[in-house]
Design a protein around this motif. Structure first.
Motif, mmCIF file in Angstrom:
data_model
loop_
_atom_site.group_PDB
_atom_site.id
_atom_site.type_symbol
_atom_site.label_atom_id
_atom_site.label_comp_id
_atom_site.label_asym_id
_atom_site.label_seq_id
_atom_site.Cartn_x
_atom_site.Cartn_y
_atom_site.Cartn_z
ATOM 1 N N LEU A 170 43.270 31.487 48.355
ATOM 2 C CA LEU A 170 42.136 32.148 47.384
ATOM 3 C C LEU A 170 41.855 33.360 47.717
ATOM 4 O O LEU A 170 41.594 34.099 46.853
ATOM 5 N N GLY A 171 41.654 33.841 48.997
ATOM 6 C CA GLY A 171 41.407 35.112 49.529
ATOM 7 C C GLY A 171 42.298 36.107 48.879
ATOM 8 O O GLY A 171 41.977 37.178 48.730
ATOM 9 N N ILE A 172 43.714 35.696 49.080
ATOM 10 C CA ILE A 172 44.564 36.724 48.650
ATOM 11 C C ILE A 172 44.534 36.767 47.276
ATOM 12 O O ILE A 172 44.725 38.022 46.674
ATOM 13 N N VAL A 173 44.434 35.716 46.333
ATOM 14 C CA VAL A 173 44.377 35.920 44.812
ATOM 15 C C VAL A 173 43.112 36.497 44.466
ATOM 16 O O VAL A 173 43.346 37.427 43.583
ATOM 17 N N ALA A 174 42.139 36.389 45.294
ATOM 18 C CA ALA A 174 40.758 37.023 44.873
ATOM 19 C C ALA A 174 41.250 38.850 45.088
ATOM 20 O O ALA A 174 40.453 39.507 44.262
ATOM 21 N N LEU A 175 41.544 39.174 46.101
ATOM 22 C CA LEU A 175 42.075 40.597 46.328
ATOM 23 C C LEU A 175 43.003 41.077 45.384
ATOM 24 O O LEU A 175 42.879 42.310 44.862
ATOM 25 N N VAL A 176 44.014 40.666 44.677
ATOM 26 C CA VAL A 176 44.763 41.033 43.613
ATOM 27 C C VAL A 176 43.952 41.186 42.407
ATOM 28 O O VAL A 176 44.092 42.015 41.760
ATOM 29 N N GLN A 177 43.049 40.178 41.890
ATOM 30 C CA GLN A 177 42.417 40.041 40.889
ATOM 31 C C GLN A 177 41.234 41.217 40.979
ATOM 32 O O GLN A 177 41.057 41.987 39.804
ATOM 33 N N ILE A 178 40.727 41.378 42.227
ATOM 34 C CA ILE A 178 39.580 42.721 42.286
ATOM 35 C C ILE A 178 40.148 44.032 41.954
ATOM 36 O O ILE A 178 39.596 44.850 41.392
ATOM 37 N N ARG A 179 41.521 44.082 42.424
ATOM 38 C CA ARG A 179 42.365 45.490 42.415
ATOM 39 C C ARG A 179 42.480 45.655 40.815
ATOM 40 O O ARG A 179 42.505 46.694 40.261
ATOM 41 N N ARG A 180 43.031 44.757 40.159
ATOM 42 C CA ARG A 180 43.448 44.688 38.724
ATOM 43 C C ARG A 180 42.211 44.780 37.698
ATOM 44 O O ARG A 180 42.253 45.532 36.667
ATOM 45 N N ARG A 181 41.118 44.059 38.083
ATOM 46 C CA ARG A 181 40.113 43.962 36.802
ATOM 47 C C ARG A 181 38.914 45.254 37.507
ATOM 48 O O ARG A 181 38.081 45.225 36.690
ATOM 49 N N GLY A 182 38.963 45.598 38.643
ATOM 50 C CA GLY A 182 37.851 46.352 39.165
ATOM 51 C C GLY A 182 36.644 45.640 39.443
ATOM 52 O O GLY A 182 35.479 46.166 39.315
#
Length: 411
Positions: free
Chosen positions: A93-105
């Motif tokens: 979940l931590g890795i998925v969250a980092l990807v989403q944060i970078r893409r969505r701002g």
């Protein structure tokens, strides 16, 4: 509402045209009349009538910059990382969250990183525990703790059973002071050995053997127990065994389902004087041999009953000698000496039963040997020593191997 025209000559006006300001009210623009409506910066103020002087904020437009939302997956990663629960899931979940944060701002990068790091540490610890079998030891400790917290009784503890009273299954007990009323009193705790549950039959057999034998070590003066008290035992089941319940708990309780005990039944070296202990040791040794009466009747197996009679004869002789060897205080010496002499006579009757040629002769000396047990001479000696003087009532149908009215209670 209409506004009256200023004094002076009037000109007809278009009802839909903007009103003409009074002569000289405003300076004229140098390049001719100006269009109606708000204008840009200049020396001319806006007209007194018409639309608003400035544009308003339209719907859906904000004059300030709003903060971006926090990523929900980052929050979940942080929670799992802190609790060290499902560490592999928290790391993912931590890795998925980092990807989403970078893409969505979105915000929450710190939480995602912290959750991933904590989950990584937790995952490493779980791998270490499993590799060293420490996890198994930890789980066993948890199970033992559960068992002890729900059912932890020691020798000398008194307790009540939640609900209407004793039943075939006991799931919990409430420890209470022995001075007041209580439903049970623990007189022995017997460990059950082995890694696997030995089965109900073997556990029950162990309880019947050990509990009945150990009762006199806790309550040496068995006469003081009274007719309403019997031996019970709490034994583990296959289910409770898996949670660390590996003990047989021997209990004194009332034979009446709704009956209670008052005060402790303990009578041993901690509550008796040396003379009382010496007397009870001798008498209980004789009772222990009498309790070993064979299950087979003499007419079915005369030989085994004759062997037992010989053991009874030896016990009476040995304990009579033990009573004579002790120095008794005051007038109790005379009473104990009379009892020792009677015990020798009883031993002779049991000796004749041990050498009987037939069943009828065996029964003759068997009855004579029992007639004097717990008789008047015994009562007199007990009274002189300050012990209970009411003989117990024995169940004539029980017998052999300490057979009593003990009852099994599953834990």
């Amino acid at each position: 509402m209409s506004i009256p025209p200023p004094p002076g000559p009037q000109q007809p006006q278009d009802p839909y045209a903007a009103p003409t300001p009074p002569q000289g009210a405003y300076p004229q623009a140098p390049y001719g009349p100006q269009p109606y409506g708000p204008q840009g910066p200049g020396p001319y103020p806006p007209p007194p009538y018409g639309g608003p002087p400035y544009a308003t904020w339209g719907q859906g437009y904000s004059p300030f910059t709003r903060p971006s939302p926090v990523n929900g997956v980052a929050i979940a990663a942080l929670v799992l990382g802190v609790l060290c629960f499902l560490p592999a899931v928290g790391l993912i979940l931590g890795i998925v969250a980092l990807v989403q944060i970078r893409r969505r701002g979105e915000r929450g990068k710190g939480m995602a990183v912290t959750g991933a790091v904590l989950s990584s540490v937790g995952l490493a610890l779980w791998v270490l525990l499993l590799a060293t079998n420490a996890g198994t030891d930890f789980w066993e400790g948890v199970k033992e703790g559960v068992a002890e917290s729900s059912f932890s009784l020691d020798r000398g503890d008194c307790f009540d059973v939640p609900g209407p009273g004793f039943d075939e299954d006991v799931y919990d007990v409430n420890e209470v002071p022995c001075a007041g009323e209580h439903e049970g009193e623990v007189f022995a705790v017997v460990p059950v050995t082995g890694r696997d549950f030995p089965g109900d039959d073997r556990v029950t057999a162990l309880a019947e053997d050990k509990c009945w034998t150990l009762r006199s070590a806790y309550a040496m003066d068995t006469w003081a127990l009274g007719e309403d008290v019997d031996v019970y035992y709490l034994v583990p089941t296959a289910d409770s065994w898996d949670w660390g319940d590996h003990e047989v708990t021997c209990v004194f309780a009332s034979v009446d389902e709704s009956g209670t005990l008052t005060g402790s039944l303990r009578s041993d070296a901690s509550t008796l004087n040396a003379d009382q202990v010496a007397f009870l040791n001798a008498m209980n040794a004789v009772d222990a041999v009498l309790d070993q009466e064979p299950q087979e009747y003499p007419e079915d197996d005369l030989a085994v009953n004759k062997d037992w009679a010989a053991d009874v004869r030896d016990a009476f002789g040995e304990q009579a000698a033990a009573l004579r060897a002790h120095s008794w205080p005051g007038t109790s010496a005379t009473s104990v000496e009379a009892l020792a002499a009677e015990m020798e006579d009883i031993g002779e009757d049991w000796g004749k039963a041990a050498t009987a040629r037939d069943v009828d002769r065996f029964y003759t000396y068997y009855d004579r040997g029992y007639e004097s047990v717990d008789g008047k001479t015994t009562v007199t000696a007990r009274k002189a020593l300050g012990l209970a003087t009411t003989p117990p009532v024995y169940d004539e149908e029980s017998g052999g191997d300490g057979g009593g009215g003990s009852g099994r209670l599953d834990v």
